[in-house]
Motif scaffolding. Structure first.
Motif, PDB file in Angstrom:
ATOM      1  N   ALA A  94      -7.032  -0.811 -14.985  1.00 20.79           N
ATOM      2  CA  ALA A  94      -6.502  -1.220 -16.285  1.00 20.79           C
ATOM      3  C   ALA A  94      -5.138  -1.885 -16.130  1.00 20.79           C
ATOM      4  CB  ALA A  94      -6.413  -0.012 -17.207  1.00 20.79           C
ATOM      5  N   GLU A  95      -4.250  -1.299 -15.323  1.00 22.33           N
ATOM      6  CA  GLU A  95      -2.914  -1.855 -15.161  1.00 22.33           C
ATOM      7  C   GLU A  95      -2.944  -3.201 -14.433  1.00 22.33           C
ATOM      8  OE1 GLU A  95       1.411  -0.603 -13.236  1.00 22.33           O
ATOM      9  OE2 GLU A  95       0.001   0.965 -13.906  1.00 22.33           O
ATOM     10  N   ALA A  96      -3.864  -3.347 -13.482  1.00 21.09           N
ATOM     11  CA  ALA A  96      -3.962  -4.605 -12.732  1.00 21.09           C
ATOM     12  C   ALA A  96      -4.763  -5.660 -13.491  1.00 21.09           C
ATOM     13  CB  ALA A  96      -4.603  -4.354 -11.369  1.00 21.09           C
ATOM     14  N   GLY A  97      -5.448  -5.239 -14.563  1.00 19.84           N
ATOM     15  CA  GLY A  97      -6.244  -6.180 -15.350  1.00 19.84           C
ATOM     16  C   GLY A  97      -7.503  -6.630 -14.648  1.00 19.84           C
ATOM     17  N   VAL A  98      -8.108  -5.724 -13.866  1.00 18.43           N
ATOM     18  CA  VAL A  98      -9.338  -6.052 -13.151  1.00 18.43           C
ATOM     19  C   VAL A  98     -10.347  -4.933 -13.378  1.00 18.43           C
ATOM     20  CG1 VAL A  98      -8.108  -7.372 -11.379  1.00 18.43           C
ATOM     21  CG2 VAL A  98      -8.542  -4.927 -11.022  1.00 18.43           C
ATOM     22  N   SER A  99     -11.538  -5.108 -12.845  1.00 17.17           N
ATOM     23  CA  SER A  99     -12.566  -4.083 -12.989  1.00 17.17           C
ATOM     24  C   SER A  99     -12.374  -2.985 -11.945  1.00 17.17           C
ATOM     25  CB  SER A  99     -13.957  -4.700 -12.813  1.00 17.17           C
ATOM     26  OG  SER A  99     -14.139  -5.131 -11.474  1.00 17.17           O
ATOM     27  N   ILE A 100     -13.003  -1.837 -12.213  1.00 14.84           N
ATOM     28  CA  ILE A 100     -12.961  -0.733 -11.250  1.00 14.84           C
ATOM     29  C   ILE A 100     -13.598  -1.173  -9.930  1.00 14.84           C
ATOM     30  CG2 ILE A 100     -13.872   1.581 -10.750  1.00 14.84           C
ATOM     31  CD1 ILE A 100     -13.602   2.205 -13.726  1.00 14.84           C
ATOM     32  N   ALA A 101     -14.667  -1.969 -10.024  1.00 13.07           N
ATOM     33  CA  ALA A 101     -15.358  -2.449  -8.819  1.00 13.07           C
ATOM     34  C   ALA A 101     -14.427  -3.288  -7.952  1.00 13.07           C
ATOM     35  CB  ALA A 101     -16.590  -3.252  -9.205  1.00 13.07           C
ATOM     36  N   VAL A 158     -11.110  -3.036  -7.774  1.00 11.72           N
ATOM     37  CA  VAL A 158     -10.168  -2.125  -7.106  1.00 11.72           C
ATOM     38  C   VAL A 158     -10.830  -1.479  -5.898  1.00 11.72           C
ATOM     39  CG1 VAL A 158      -8.778  -0.033  -7.338  1.00 11.72           C
ATOM     40  CG2 VAL A 158      -8.918  -1.663  -9.239  1.00 11.72           C
ATOM     41  N   SER A 159     -12.083  -1.042  -6.084  1.00 10.64           N
ATOM     42  CA  SER A 159     -12.816  -0.415  -4.986  1.00 10.64           C
ATOM     43  C   SER A 159     -12.999  -1.386  -3.826  1.00 10.64           C
ATOM     44  CB  SER A 159     -14.186   0.073  -5.483  1.00 10.64           C
ATOM     45  OG  SER A 159     -14.930   0.638  -4.422  1.00 10.64           O
ATOM     46  N   ALA A 207      -6.139  -9.460  -4.922  1.00  6.87           N
ATOM     47  CA  ALA A 207      -5.966  -8.331  -4.003  1.00  6.87           C
ATOM     48  C   ALA A 207      -4.505  -7.910  -3.935  1.00  6.87           C
ATOM     49  CB  ALA A 207      -6.480  -8.709  -2.614  1.00  6.87           C
ATOM     50  N   LYS A 208      -3.605  -8.894  -3.891  1.00  8.72           N
ATOM     51  CA  LYS A 208      -2.172  -8.602  -3.835  1.00  8.72           C
ATOM     52  C   LYS A 208      -1.723  -7.849  -5.088  1.00  8.72           C
ATOM     53  CE  LYS A 208       2.334 -10.858  -3.295  1.00  8.72           C
ATOM     54  NZ  LYS A 208       3.025 -12.172  -3.128  1.00  8.72           N
ATOM     55  N   LYS A 209      -2.220  -8.289  -6.250  1.00  6.78           N
ATOM     56  CA  LYS A 209      -1.847  -7.651  -7.512  1.00  6.78           C
ATOM     57  C   LYS A 209      -2.322  -6.199  -7.552  1.00  6.78           C
ATOM     58  CE  LYS A 209      -3.913  -9.232 -11.172  1.00  6.78           C
ATOM     59  NZ  LYS A 209      -4.279 -10.095 -12.310  1.00  6.78           N
ATOM     60  N   VAL A 210      -3.562  -5.967  -7.085  1.00  5.01           N
ATOM     61  CA  VAL A 210      -4.121  -4.618  -7.077  1.00  5.01           C
ATOM     62  C   VAL A 210      -3.336  -3.725  -6.114  1.00  5.01           C
ATOM     63  CG1 VAL A 210      -6.130  -3.225  -6.446  1.00  5.01           C
ATOM     64  CG2 VAL A 210      -6.434  -5.342  -7.754  1.00  5.01           C
ATOM     65  N   LEU A 211      -3.019  -4.238  -4.942  1.00  8.99           N
ATOM     66  CA  LEU A 211      -2.284  -3.459  -3.946  1.00  8.99           C
ATOM     67  C   LEU A 211      -0.884  -3.102  -4.422  1.00  8.99           C
ATOM     68  CD1 LEU A 211      -3.410  -5.271  -0.677  1.00  8.99           C
ATOM     69  CD2 LEU A 211      -4.030  -2.952  -1.402  1.00  8.99           C
ATOM     70  N   GLN A 212      -0.269  -4.001  -5.192  1.00 11.59           N
ATOM     71  CA  GLN A 212       1.064  -3.718  -5.737  1.00 11.59           C
ATOM     72  C   GLN A 212       1.014  -2.544  -6.707  1.00 11.59           C
ATOM     73  OE1 GLN A 212       2.164  -7.553  -7.326  1.00 11.59           O
ATOM     74  NE2 GLN A 212       3.282  -8.147  -5.462  1.00 11.59           N
TER      75      GLN A 212
END
Length: 347
Positions: free
Chosen positions: A11-18, A20-21, A35-40
């Motif tokens: 939710a915070e990264a604005g992407v799907s759970i899949a 992030v996984s 990927a960079k946004k999720v890792l941050q």
């Protein structure tokens, strides 16, 4: 404070759970920017998913086992090379969010811990094609990468080796170029399809190219350890003055040998040139520093982990066998042989 979940990260990264996984497991197609946004976000919350929960969902333990031989002739704790290799594997595994467990094994070990711990894969070191352990590993039905294993006729196994035959050749050519013709060898047991046999074959090839016949009486087989090298010094000493150089097929044996020779009054490299193999961390800090054959232990560890991950994810590498290069590392323990070189022995 509520525990952060993968749903919160998405939710915070604005992407799907899949997505992030996929980022966390290195699977699927995710753009570099995403990927960079999720890792941050993951780093910001110091997020680590429950290992137990992941195992239940993916049937994975996130554990890789390293099998290290612990025979009488070179135990795990006696050779720093093994620890450097284990650390290289562990460092790469950590990058992939995997954990490593190390187990010293014998030829008779039933390997029951592999299934008890639900290991995702194993890395086996120093197994020959004649070892009964090869069959036991196959029965486990667990992805396996073999390091320092020469497995003739086992084309379907994933194998990562250094070019050990070239290493034996390069080290011997170096000593020959310095004028040494009678070169002793210190090695562990030279068994068929083993690492030391490969290095021995490189040694004999270099001699033959120089018109010198390999002399088996110049081979000292000893435990691959500091003490093994140290105790072999007396045998090497008795080979002088005809023998003027020694090629130890492991740095740890070379270091022990140098201490033993120095206690006998032998000057290195004035009286004896000493050559090692591996380029462990200690090699450059010896006095004199050790000339050796360098193998890139870090690259070997990375290659093994990347292959085991591919197998776990169902993508078996097309090239089953990888041979990594070695190189000569010149230091101070080898020097040109002069006709005046001699060792004065007490009567």
């Amino acid at each position: 404070m509520n525990k952060i979940t993968i749903k919160d990260i998405a939710a915070e990264a604005g992407v799907s759970i899949a997505t992030v996984s996929n980022v966390m497991n290195g699977t699927g197609r995710v753009s570099g920017e995403t990927a960079k946004k999720v890792l941050q976000v993951i780093d910001r919350h110091d997020y680590a998913p429950s290992t137990a929960a992941r195992f239940l969902k993916e049937r994975r333990s996130q554990l890789i086992g390293i099998l290290v031989p612990t025979g009488d002739r070179g135990r795990l704790e006696d050779n720093p090379f093994y620890w450097q290799l284990v650390m290289a594997v562990e460092a790469e595994a950590r990058e992939e969010r995997l954990h490593v467990i190390v187990s010293g094994v014998t030829e008779e070990d039933p390997l029951t811990f592999v299934q008890e711990r639900q290991l995702d894969g194993i890395i086996a070191i120093g197994i020959t094609g004649y070892s009964p352990m090869l069959g036991r590993i196959a029965q486990l039905d667990v992805p396996c990468v073999y390091l320092d294993c020469y497995l003739a006729g086992e084309e379907n196994l994933q194998v990562v080796n250094m070019n050990d035959r070239m290493g034996g050749y390069l080290g011997t050519k170096h000593l020959l170029s310095l004028g040494h013709e009678r070169i002793a060898v210190i090695a562990g047991d030279i068994v068929t399809s083993g690492v030391y046999e490969e290095r021995w074959l490189g040694y004999t090839r270099a001699l033959e190219e120089s018109g010198i016949k390999a002399d088996r009486t110049l081979l000292v087989e000893t435990p691959v350890s500091l003490l093994g090298g140290y105790h072999s010094a007396q045998q090497v000493y008795m080979l002088s003055p005809k023998v003027t150089a020694v090629f130890a097929f492991s740095d740890v044996a070379a270091i022990g040998l140098m201490k033993g020779l120095q206690e006998l009054g032998v000057r290195i490299p004035d009286d004896f040139s000493v050559m090692g193999y591996d380029d462990i961390d200690y090699a450059g800090f010896m006095t004199p520093s050790l000339t050796t054959i360098r193998q890139d232990i870090g690259t070997k560890g990375k290659t093994a982990i990347r292959r085991i991950l591919s197998m776990i994810r169902g993508s078996v590498p097309a090239e089953h066998s990888v041979t990594l290069p070695v190189e000569l590392k010149r230091r101070q323990s080898t020097a040109r042989r002069f006709q005046s070189n001699s060792i004065q022995k007490e009567e």
